[in-house]
Design a protein around this motif. Structure first.
Motif, PDB file in Angstrom:
ATOM      1  N   VAL A  24       0.844  -1.199   0.000  1.00  0.00           N
ATOM      2  CA  VAL A  24       0.000   0.000   0.000  1.00  0.00           C
ATOM      3  C   VAL A  24       0.877   1.246   0.000  1.00  0.00           C
ATOM      4  O   VAL A  24       1.792   1.384   0.822  1.00  0.00           O
ATOM      5  N   GLU A  25       0.578   2.157  -0.923  1.00  0.00           N
ATOM      6  CA  GLU A  25       1.231   3.470  -0.937  1.00  0.00           C
ATOM      7  C   GLU A  25       0.442   4.385  -0.010  1.00  0.00           C
ATOM      8  O   GLU A  25      -0.710   4.712  -0.277  1.00  0.00           O
ATOM      9  N   LEU A  26       1.072   4.782   1.084  1.00  0.00           N
ATOM     10  CA  LEU A  26       0.384   5.496   2.158  1.00  0.00           C
ATOM     11  C   LEU A  26       0.677   6.988   2.093  1.00  0.00           C
ATOM     12  O   LEU A  26       1.813   7.409   1.841  1.00  0.00           O
ATOM     13  N   THR A  27      -0.349   7.795   2.333  1.00  0.00           N
ATOM     14  CA  THR A  27      -0.173   9.242   2.430  1.00  0.00           C
ATOM     15  C   THR A  27      -0.848   9.741   3.704  1.00  0.00           C
ATOM     16  O   THR A  27      -1.642   9.040   4.315  1.00  0.00           O
ATOM     17  N   GLY A  28      -0.509  10.959   4.092  1.00  0.00           N
ATOM     18  CA  GLY A  28      -1.158  11.564   5.253  1.00  0.00           C
ATOM     19  C   GLY A  28      -0.719  10.985   6.572  1.00  0.00           C
ATOM     20  O   GLY A  28      -1.481  10.975   7.542  1.00  0.00           O
ATOM     21  N   SER A  29       0.516  10.508   6.640  1.00  0.00           N
ATOM     22  CA  SER A  29       1.042   9.959   7.882  1.00  0.00           C
ATOM     23  C   SER A  29       2.522  10.282   7.969  1.00  0.00           C
ATOM     24  O   SER A  29       3.260  10.137   6.983  1.00  0.00           O
ATOM     25  N   ASP A  30       2.963  10.729   9.134  1.00  0.00           N
ATOM     26  CA  ASP A  30       4.358  11.122   9.337  1.00  0.00           C
ATOM     27  C   ASP A  30       4.858  10.610  10.679  1.00  0.00           C
ATOM     28  O   ASP A  30       4.111  10.053  11.475  1.00  0.00           O
ATOM     29  N   ALA A  31       6.159  10.829  10.902  1.00  0.00           N
ATOM     30  CA  ALA A  31       6.803  10.651  12.215  1.00  0.00           C
ATOM     31  C   ALA A  31       6.924   9.209  12.687  1.00  0.00           C
ATOM     32  O   ALA A  31       7.249   8.957  13.832  1.00  0.00           O
ATOM     33  N   GLY A  32       6.684   8.236  11.793  1.00  0.00           N
ATOM     34  CA  GLY A  32       6.891   6.838  12.150  1.00  0.00           C
ATOM     35  C   GLY A  32       8.334   6.426  11.961  1.00  0.00           C
ATOM     36  O   GLY A  32       9.120   7.119  11.298  1.00  0.00           O
ATOM     37  N   PHE A  33       8.702   5.272  12.508  1.00  0.00           N
ATOM     38  CA  PHE A  33      10.070   4.787  12.357  1.00  0.00           C
ATOM     39  C   PHE A  33      10.411   4.589  10.884  1.00  0.00           C
ATOM     40  O   PHE A  33      11.480   4.998  10.413  1.00  0.00           O
ATOM     41  N   LYS A  34       9.520   3.950  10.141  1.00  0.00           N
ATOM     42  CA  LYS A  34       9.752   3.727   8.713  1.00  0.00           C
ATOM     43  C   LYS A  34       9.916   5.050   7.980  1.00  0.00           C
ATOM     44  O   LYS A  34      10.802   5.197   7.123  1.00  0.00           O
ATOM     45  N   ASP A  35       9.090   6.042   8.322  1.00  0.00           N
ATOM     46  CA  ASP A  35       9.158   7.355   7.679  1.00  0.00           C
ATOM     47  C   ASP A  35      10.528   7.984   7.894  1.00  0.00           C
ATOM     48  O   ASP A  35      11.173   8.464   6.958  1.00  0.00           O
ATOM     49  N   TRP A  36      10.952   7.974   9.158  1.00  0.00           N
ATOM     50  CA  TRP A  36      12.244   8.578   9.486  1.00  0.00           C
ATOM     51  C   TRP A  36      13.390   7.833   8.823  1.00  0.00           C
ATOM     52  O   TRP A  36      14.334   8.446   8.303  1.00  0.00           O
ATOM     53  N   PHE A  37      13.332   6.500   8.831  1.00  0.00           N
ATOM     54  CA  PHE A  37      14.418   5.708   8.240  1.00  0.00           C
ATOM     55  C   PHE A  37      14.566   6.029   6.759  1.00  0.00           C
ATOM     56  O   PHE A  37      15.684   6.232   6.262  1.00  0.00           O
ATOM     57  N   ILE A  38      13.445   6.082   6.040  1.00  0.00           N
ATOM     58  CA  ILE A  38      13.502   6.396   4.608  1.00  0.00           C
ATOM     59  C   ILE A  38      14.041   7.804   4.398  1.00  0.00           C
ATOM     60  O   ILE A  38      14.915   8.044   3.556  1.00  0.00           O
ATOM     61  N   GLN A  39      13.529   8.771   5.150  1.00  0.00           N
ATOM     62  CA  GLN A  39      13.960  10.158   4.993  1.00  0.00           C
ATOM     63  C   GLN A  39      15.436  10.330   5.348  1.00  0.00           C
ATOM     64  O   GLN A  39      16.175  11.048   4.654  1.00  0.00           O
ATOM     65  N   GLN A  40      15.869   9.667   6.408  1.00  0.00           N
ATOM     66  CA  GLN A  40      17.230   9.844   6.910  1.00  0.00           C
ATOM     67  C   GLN A  40      18.276   9.175   6.029  1.00  0.00           C
ATOM     68  O   GLN A  40      19.349   9.732   5.787  1.00  0.00           O
ATOM     69  N   PHE A  41      17.973   7.962   5.537  1.00  0.00           N
ATOM     70  CA  PHE A  41      18.996   7.174   4.852  1.00  0.00           C
ATOM     71  C   PHE A  41      18.706   6.958   3.374  1.00  0.00           C
ATOM     72  O   PHE A  41      19.577   6.437   2.655  1.00  0.00           O
TER      73      PHE A  41
END
Length: 403
Positions: free
Chosen positions: A344-361
């Motif tokens: 599932v391509e998810l929108t409207g959600s932030d600040a999760g571990f997966k979100d941070w990992f993708i953004q950071q690395f």
């Protein structure tokens, strides 16, 4: 009936498992337990004796066939049925079947809590010395956040479970996969068609089996009169003494909204301004020790991929605001195909571990929603969910090759 005095940590399911009963047996003898959120130390429980399993011999049966049918050893069968090894097998004769002993470390004996994680890690390390154990920090209440490491590969996979308290069934699912992986590696065999030797040589797996131990214990056992946060918990929980719906850590902060990936937007979207059972993002990103420890581990050992195990929904989320690498969508589709889930391509959600990992690395990250139903998911779902966990992680370890 046996009279049992409850102790701290007892639950109906744990007591039933210890005495070879089902929770329904315990409730039948003690109907008042369904009206009480949790058991309290010192309460009297009446337990019926567990009836032994019996079997009517069929034509052609012998001791070896019966033992294999019920996954027991011949010697145990002989103890309860003297003379059975002498060939006294007559069709229709009733024999007593001993309770099979588990041939694995990670099994459910009621709710799976922080103590079980600690005990099972110790047993696994004793059985498989190539596993490594460490801690990445402590929870708010000082419980260790255990880390299990397996493999010696150049690429690194981070996996965590039980970030949300009432999603604790994800923890034994991850532990079960680690045990099966270790057993297959030690035996030089395959795991569901996968070559675990390649996993071990190509990847290093860093697993946090229970990221929110305080919250898990609260969901499973409640808050007794001596609990450090009792008054606060009652206030945050609207006066309710049942915590089975609780997702947050013990300070009422939702660890799934704690990571510095558009944290301010997530906090505003949630609109929860103080400690609560769920959705309070905290006063700042990574203000809670559990979330900070996960982030610090990933910063110290940058991963090539990450998986955060949650429940429920049978879905895999793989994207984050376009920060994800190009291969993420294809990888998610393959992982979903491996276990019958949906990517599932998810929108409207932030600040999760997966979100941070993708953004950071800028590496592939996945949130996996194991199982279907209402949290906490029932113990009966464990075996299916454990297999699905392994199929997802195993597919990832097999798909992504060493560069």
């Amino acid at each position: 009936m046996l009279q049992y005095v409850t102790h701290k940590g007892d639950t109906v399911s744990r007591i039933a498992a210890a005495y070879g009963l089902t929770p329904e047996h315990v409730i039948q003898g003690n109907p008042w337990v369904v009206k009480q959120a949790y058991l309290h130390p010192g309460q009297i429980i009446y337990l019926p004796s567990a009836p032994r399993s019996r079997y009517a011999l069929q034509a052609g049966d012998n001791a070896e066939k019966v033992s294999a049918l019920f996954n027991i050893c011949v010697e145990e069968l002989e103890k309860l049925n003297p003379g059975i090894l002498s060939g006294h097998f007559h069709p229709g004769k009733v024999v007593v079947i001993p309770t099979p002993k588990p041939n694995r470390v990670v099994v459910l004996r009621g709710e799976y809590g922080p103590t079980h994680v600690e005990e099972d890690i110790a047993a696994l390390l004793d059985k498989y010395p190539f596993l490594e154990k460490d801690t990445i920090g402590c929870s708010v209440m000082g419980k260790p956040l255990y880390l299990i490491k397996i493999g010696r590969g150049a690429r690194h996979l981070h996996v965590n479970a039980a970030l949300h308290a009432n999603e604790w069934l994800t923890s034994p699912c991850l532990m079960s996969f680690i045990e099966e992986y270790a057993a297959a590696y030690a035996g030089g065999g395959l795991w569901n068609g996968h070559h675990v030797q390649d996993w071990f040589n190509n990847w290093t797996l860093w697993a946090i089996p229970m990221a929110n131990p305080d919250g898990v214990e609260l969901v499973q056992e409640g808050a007794g009169p001596d609990h450090l946060y009792l008054n606060d918990l009652l206030k945050w929980n609207g006066g309710r003494r049942g915590y089975r719906h609780w997702k947050a850590n013990i300070r009422g902060v939702d660890l799934g909204d704690q990571f510095p990936a558009h944290w301010e937007e997530e906090a505003a979207r949630r609109g929860v301004t103080g400690p609560a059972p769920r959705d309070y993002s905290g006063h700042a990103p990574l203000c809670e020790p559990e979330a900070a420890a996960l982030a610090a581990l990933a910063e110290r050992i940058p991963g090539d991929a990450a998986v955060s195990l949650h429940s429920q929904g049978g879905e895999i989320y793989w994207n984050y605001r376009g920060y994800e690498p190009q291969e993420s969508a294809e990888l998610a589709a393959r992982l979903a195909s491996a276990c019958g889930y949906r990517a599932v391509e998810l929108t409207g959600s932030d600040a999760g571990f997966k979100d941070w990992f993708i953004q950071q690395f800028r590496k592939p990250g996945f949130t996996v929603e194991l199982g279907m139903g209402k949290n906490p998911l029932p113990l009966a779902d464990f075996e299916d969910m454990a297999l699905e966990t392994g199929l997802i992680i195993g597919a990832l370890l097999s798909i992504v090759k060493v560069k």
